[in-house]
Design a protein around this motif. Structure first.
Motif, PDB file in Angstrom:
ATOM      1  N   PRO A  25       0.828  -1.205   0.000  1.00 31.22           N
ATOM      2  CA  PRO A  25       0.000   0.000   0.000  1.00 31.22           C
ATOM      3  C   PRO A  25       0.866   1.260   0.000  1.00 31.22           C
ATOM      4  N   GLY A  26       0.518   2.211  -0.856  1.00 31.79           N
ATOM      5  CA  GLY A  26       1.251   3.466  -0.918  1.00 31.79           C
ATOM      6  C   GLY A  26       2.551   3.393  -1.678  1.00 31.79           C
ATOM      7  N   SER A  27       2.871   2.237  -2.262  1.00 33.09           N
ATOM      8  CA  SER A  27       4.103   2.075  -3.035  1.00 33.09           C
ATOM      9  C   SER A  27       3.749   1.857  -4.500  1.00 33.09           C
ATOM     10  N   PRO A  28       3.951   2.865  -5.346  1.00 37.04           N
ATOM     11  CA  PRO A  28       3.528   2.719  -6.737  1.00 37.04           C
ATOM     12  C   PRO A  28       4.386   1.759  -7.559  1.00 37.04           C
ATOM     13  N   PHE A  29       5.580   1.422  -7.089  1.00 36.98           N
ATOM     14  CA  PHE A  29       6.473   0.573  -7.871  1.00 36.98           C
ATOM     15  C   PHE A  29       6.922  -0.635  -7.067  1.00 36.98           C
ATOM     16  N   THR A  30       7.101  -1.767  -7.764  1.00 35.83           N
ATOM     17  CA  THR A  30       7.573  -2.988  -7.122  1.00 35.83           C
ATOM     18  C   THR A  30       8.677  -3.615  -7.960  1.00 35.83           C
ATOM     19  N   LEU A  31       9.430  -4.489  -7.338  1.00 34.22           N
ATOM     20  CA  LEU A  31      10.505  -5.192  -8.021  1.00 34.22           C
ATOM     21  C   LEU A  31       9.928  -6.277  -8.919  1.00 34.22           C
ATOM     22  N   PRO A  32      10.214  -6.250 -10.229  1.00 38.36           N
ATOM     23  CA  PRO A  32       9.728  -7.331 -11.090  1.00 38.36           C
ATOM     24  C   PRO A  32      10.513  -8.609 -10.834  1.00 38.36           C
ATOM     25  N   GLU A  33       9.852  -9.732 -10.991  1.00 37.61           N
ATOM     26  CA  GLU A  33      10.538 -11.006 -10.850  1.00 37.61           C
ATOM     27  C   GLU A  33      11.487 -11.230 -12.023  1.00 37.61           C
ATOM     28  N   LEU A  34      12.557 -11.944 -11.775  1.00 37.37           N
ATOM     29  CA  LEU A  34      13.401 -12.393 -12.885  1.00 37.37           C
ATOM     30  C   LEU A  34      12.595 -13.375 -13.744  1.00 37.37           C
ATOM     31  N   PRO A  35      12.697 -13.282 -15.064  1.00 38.92           N
ATOM     32  CA  PRO A  35      11.949 -14.213 -15.913  1.00 38.92           C
ATOM     33  C   PRO A  35      12.649 -15.552 -16.096  1.00 38.92           C
ATOM     34  N   TYR A  36      13.687 -15.799 -15.313  1.00 39.09           N
ATOM     35  CA  TYR A  36      14.452 -17.049 -15.387  1.00 39.09           C
ATOM     36  C   TYR A  36      15.174 -17.219 -14.061  1.00 39.09           C
ATOM     37  N   ASP A  37      15.764 -18.381 -13.843  1.00 40.47           N
ATOM     38  CA  ASP A  37      16.486 -18.646 -12.604  1.00 40.47           C
ATOM     39  C   ASP A  37      17.802 -17.871 -12.575  1.00 40.47           C
ATOM     40  N   VAL A  38      18.309 -17.600 -11.372  1.00 41.20           N
ATOM     41  CA  VAL A  38      19.564 -16.837 -11.257  1.00 41.20           C
ATOM     42  C   VAL A  38      20.744 -17.579 -11.870  1.00 41.20           C
ATOM     43  N   THR A  39      20.619 -18.892 -12.051  1.00 47.18           N
ATOM     44  CA  THR A  39      21.715 -19.668 -12.653  1.00 47.18           C
ATOM     45  C   THR A  39      21.632 -19.710 -14.178  1.00 47.18           C
ATOM     46  N   ALA A  40      20.571 -19.159 -14.750  1.00 45.89           N
ATOM     47  CA  ALA A  40      20.271 -19.392 -16.167  1.00 45.89           C
ATOM     48  C   ALA A  40      21.276 -18.778 -17.128  1.00 45.89           C
ATOM     49  N   LEU A  41      21.990 -17.740 -16.701  1.00 47.12           N
ATOM     50  CA  LEU A  41      22.895 -17.042 -17.617  1.00 47.12           C
ATOM     51  C   LEU A  41      24.351 -17.443 -17.418  1.00 47.12           C
TER      52      LEU A  41
END
Length: 260
Positions: free
Chosen positions: A50-66
């Protein structure tokens, strides 16, 4: 009835001027946004505090993917710590300015000069960081790399000649960026491409130019694996580029859509 004081008159004039400024800022259009647009992606829980217009988007892949091009520890810190900090600081800057909560991140960045002076730098730094990273995660992916495809490949050939020439120009711009910053490819509605570098978390969005793709050359993006070898990081990064996602962004830009 008591006469208004000079202080009250000045306060009323200031409030009226602020209201007029905010009235010139367009509200977010409703509906389904193009890829990378809108105030933010969904956070880990898919909700916005509440009161926070922006949020952190999820990674679209696992942290090991790259891996091995970008290691999992760097990805986890970069996304979960650095990007989250930009989102948190941006929300903190906007906390007392609810009249701005309905604006898209693109609108905030394009109209920095119209924002209250006390939050302008915080929005520039942290809003830019949020926009840049939100773009960054989406243009990479597992099994990336190779030659550019589709309309993006055609645009690169038209504006830069060989793909290797395009990469060379891009990598040189990233290598020569003094200190921290980004190297971007912008595109206009005709699809014409340009390579530009920006310091810190500045973005071409601040100049009204849509971003097609870009690479983060802050040391936190590569130091654990590449130390001071930024050129090696830039060369390896091409193995992570998701040309399908870049083509989606170009299509949105050509249609006049707003992409981060």
């Amino acid at each position: 009835m008591p006469m208004p004081t000079r202080r009250r008159l000045l306060a009323a004039a200031t409030a009226a001027a602020a209201a007029a400024t905010f009235a010139r800022l367009p509200a977010i259009a409703q509906g389904s946004p193009p890829p990378g647009s809108g105030p933010s992606g969904s956070g880990p829980s898919g909700s916005r505090p509440p009161g926070s217009p922006f949020t952190l988007p999820e990674l679209p892949y696992d942290v090991t993917a790259l891996e091995p091009h970008i290691d999992a520890r760097t990805m986890g810190l970069h996304h979960g710590k650095h990007h989250q900090t930009y989102v948190t600081n941006l929300n903190n800057a906007l906390a007392e300015h609810s009249q701005l909560h309905g604006l898209s991140l693109t609108d905030l960045l394009k109209r920095l000069g119209e924002l209250p002076e006390g939050i302008r730098t915080a929005v520039r730094d942290n809003g830019g960081g949020h926009a840049n990273h939100s773009m960054f995660w989406t243009i990479m992916g597992p099994n990336g790399g190779g030659e550019p495809t589709g309309a993006v490949g055609e645009a690169i050939a038209r504006d830069f000649g060989a793909f290797e020439d395009f990469k060379k120009t891009f990598n040189e711009a990233g290598t020569k960026q003094f200190g921290s910053g980004w190297v971007f490819v912008t595109a206009d509605t005709e699809g014409k491409l340009e390579i530009v570098a920006r310091p810190n978390q500045d973005t071409p969005l601040m100049d009204g130019k849509p971003v097609l793709m870009g690479n983060d050359v802050w040391e936190h993006a590569y130091y654990l694996t590449y130390q001071n070898r930024r050129a090696d990081y830039l060369a390896a990064w091409w193995n992570t580029v998701n040309w399908g996602a870049v083509n989606q962004r170009l299509a949105a830009i050509r249609q006049g859509g707003s992409v981060l």
